[in-house]
Scaffold this motif. Sequence first.
Motif, PDB file in Angstrom:
ATOM      1  N   ALA A  19       0.798  -1.220   0.000  1.00  0.00           N
ATOM      2  CA  ALA A  19       0.000   0.000   0.000  1.00  0.00           C
ATOM      3  C   ALA A  19       0.835   1.276   0.000  1.00  0.00           C
ATOM      4  N   VAL A  61      -1.204   4.592   0.569  1.00  0.00           N
ATOM      5  CA  VAL A  61      -2.047   5.713   0.997  1.00  0.00           C
ATOM      6  C   VAL A  61      -2.550   5.505   2.428  1.00  0.00           C
ATOM      7  N   TRP A  79      -3.925  -6.742 -10.656  1.00  0.00           N
ATOM      8  CA  TRP A  79      -3.138  -5.533 -10.927  1.00  0.00           C
ATOM      9  C   TRP A  79      -1.673  -5.929 -11.108  1.00  0.00           C
ATOM     10  N   TYR A  90      -6.398   7.778 -11.014  1.00  0.00           N
ATOM     11  CA  TYR A  90      -7.125   6.517 -11.200  1.00  0.00           C
ATOM     12  C   TYR A  90      -7.791   6.591 -12.569  1.00  0.00           C
ATOM     13  N   LEU A 112      -3.420   2.922 -12.765  1.00  0.00           N
ATOM     14  CA  LEU A 112      -3.233   3.812 -11.617  1.00  0.00           C
ATOM     15  C   LEU A 112      -1.816   4.367 -11.618  1.00  0.00           C
ATOM     16  N   MET A 158       2.676   6.887  -6.248  1.00  0.00           N
ATOM     17  CA  MET A 158       4.065   7.290  -5.953  1.00  0.00           C
ATOM     18  C   MET A 158       4.462   6.828  -4.562  1.00  0.00           C
ATOM     19  N   ARG A 159       5.756   6.838  -4.311  1.00  0.00           N
ATOM     20  CA  ARG A 159       6.275   6.588  -2.973  1.00  0.00           C
ATOM     21  C   ARG A 159       7.015   7.817  -2.433  1.00  0.00           C
ATOM     22  N   TYR A 191       0.283   0.945 -11.885  1.00  0.00           N
ATOM     23  CA  TYR A 191      -0.416  -0.338 -12.025  1.00  0.00           C
ATOM     24  C   TYR A 191      -1.243  -0.337 -13.313  1.00  0.00           C
TER      25      TYR A 191
HETATM   26  C1  PHB Z   1      -0.035   2.340  -4.194  1.00  0.00           C
HETATM   27  O1  PHB Z   1       0.513   1.227  -4.162  1.00  0.00           O
HETATM   28  O2  PHB Z   1       0.613   3.396  -4.225  1.00  0.00           O
HETATM   29  C2  PHB Z   1      -1.512   2.399  -4.237  1.00  0.00           C
HETATM   30  C3  PHB Z   1      -2.255   1.241  -4.327  1.00  0.00           C
HETATM   31  C4  PHB Z   1      -3.642   1.312  -4.364  1.00  0.00           C
HETATM   32  C5  PHB Z   1      -4.261   2.555  -4.338  1.00  0.00           C
HETATM   33  C6  PHB Z   1      -3.526   3.712  -4.226  1.00  0.00           C
HETATM   34  C7  PHB Z   1      -2.148   3.639  -4.172  1.00  0.00           C
HETATM   35  O3  PHB Z   1      -5.624   2.636  -4.408  1.00  0.00           O
END
Ligand code: PHB
Length: 390
Positions: free
Chosen positions: A45, A47, A184, A200, A209, A212-213, A221
């Motif tokens: 994840a 967010v 994904w 999105y 999608l 970012m980190r 994705y």
């Molecule tokens: C992420 O991996 O940055 C990510 C994944 C799912 C989301 C939003 C961000 O809905």
Amino acid sequence: MRTQVAIIGAGPAGLTLGRLLECAGIDAVILERRSAGHVLSRIRAGVLEQGSADLLERIGVGGRMRREGIPHDGVELSFDGDMLRIDFHGLIGRKVMIYGQTEVTRDLMDARNASGARTIYEAEDVSLHDVRGGAPRVRFVKDGGLHEITCDFIAGCDGFHGITRASVPDKAIRTFERVYPFGWLGVLVDKPPVADELIYAHHERGFALCSMRSHTRSRYYVQVDAGETVDAWPDERFWDELRRRLNPEIAERLQTGPSIEKSIAPLRSFVAEPLRFGRLFLAGDAAHIVPPTGAKGLNMALRDVGILAEALVEHYEAKSDAGIDAYSQRVLAHTWKTERFSWWMTSLLHTFPETGRFGRRIQRAEFDYLASSRSAQESLAENYTGLPDA
Ligand code: PHB
Ligand code: RFL
């Protein structure tokens, strides 16, 4: 070995629960099947809801998140290239925080190492005993030797494929599941993100999608059919497919490079009921799964263990089991609302083989409605940034 709470799993749920209990002076041991390095290598994840960020602050592990996390006021939606910004802050005065699950996990591990709290990594063959009795036990194998922990409670924080939910007799548990016919494919790359906010995107070729980190590391994705393999997706194919699903001006700006991680996650909705069995509690992905479209899984895990910790503190300090008795119902009330939102975001943004041309027109109408209705946008904003506790 004896402890008050045996926690199975050192993902975000287990580590956060460990920290919450430590802050309340309750002793806990965490058993994790993998090594710490392996746990940190999983890219997931990105967010955090405001409530999750606040929880991490409250337990004293928010310092790096405050410095390195990136607050976001909104997200962008794209439908066949048409853009719509959902301004969370303008609509409802709330934000989210971009800070990777890997970093959350690292901060929790560091805090645990510093305090000397016990975590046993590479604990094999974990099994639960006398969960319904007054003194449950957990057995495991470490370095070839069999060990046993006696405890008051067991927290099942061992993810979807863990053993704690599987230890519950079939007749005591009901499960609800939807498996989506796609997954994904995610790529991590050391290039600046294509936009300041997450995008999105719905496209007839499938969902995409842009996340970012950090300001220099991006996560992207694309939706792929169930059963696809990473080997079939060399970097160039991934970048080409991503560009095709984005608004052309954004696609133009995309900075690509060699992937530093690439993996496929299947999409699933899943809920187990109830979440308490005698002295065993399920929390996080062990209890429920959402498709990642609403960015909810990690946030649900943190919320669950917040509620569980409160209940355990009440048990030890106030000698009341009211919180323990209410745990399952409290978590499930929130879980089903979050399941609904994650399912809705997934339904709006992905292409479904079974819905055909009619289904796509309905998705377009949903997007147009969102674009024209402040209340629809507020609803999205409220859910995405995190609903209050039930
Ligand atoms: C992420 O991996 O940055 C990510 C994944 C799912 C989301 C939003 C961000 O809905
Ligand atoms: P975890 O992280 O799976 O941790 C469970 C831990 O238990 C260990 N374990 C065992 N230990 C001992 N004995 C056993 N028998 C064991 N079996 C398993 C495992 O090794 C592991 O260390 O569950 P937890 O803690 O409940 O945390 C849940 C989150 O990891 C998950 O919900 C999120 O990653 C979901 N998710 C997202 N959530 C968000 O809130 N925002 C996002 O943006 C977001 N994006 C995502 C995601 C998940 C993804 N994937 C790969 C499923 C994006 C992706 C691609």
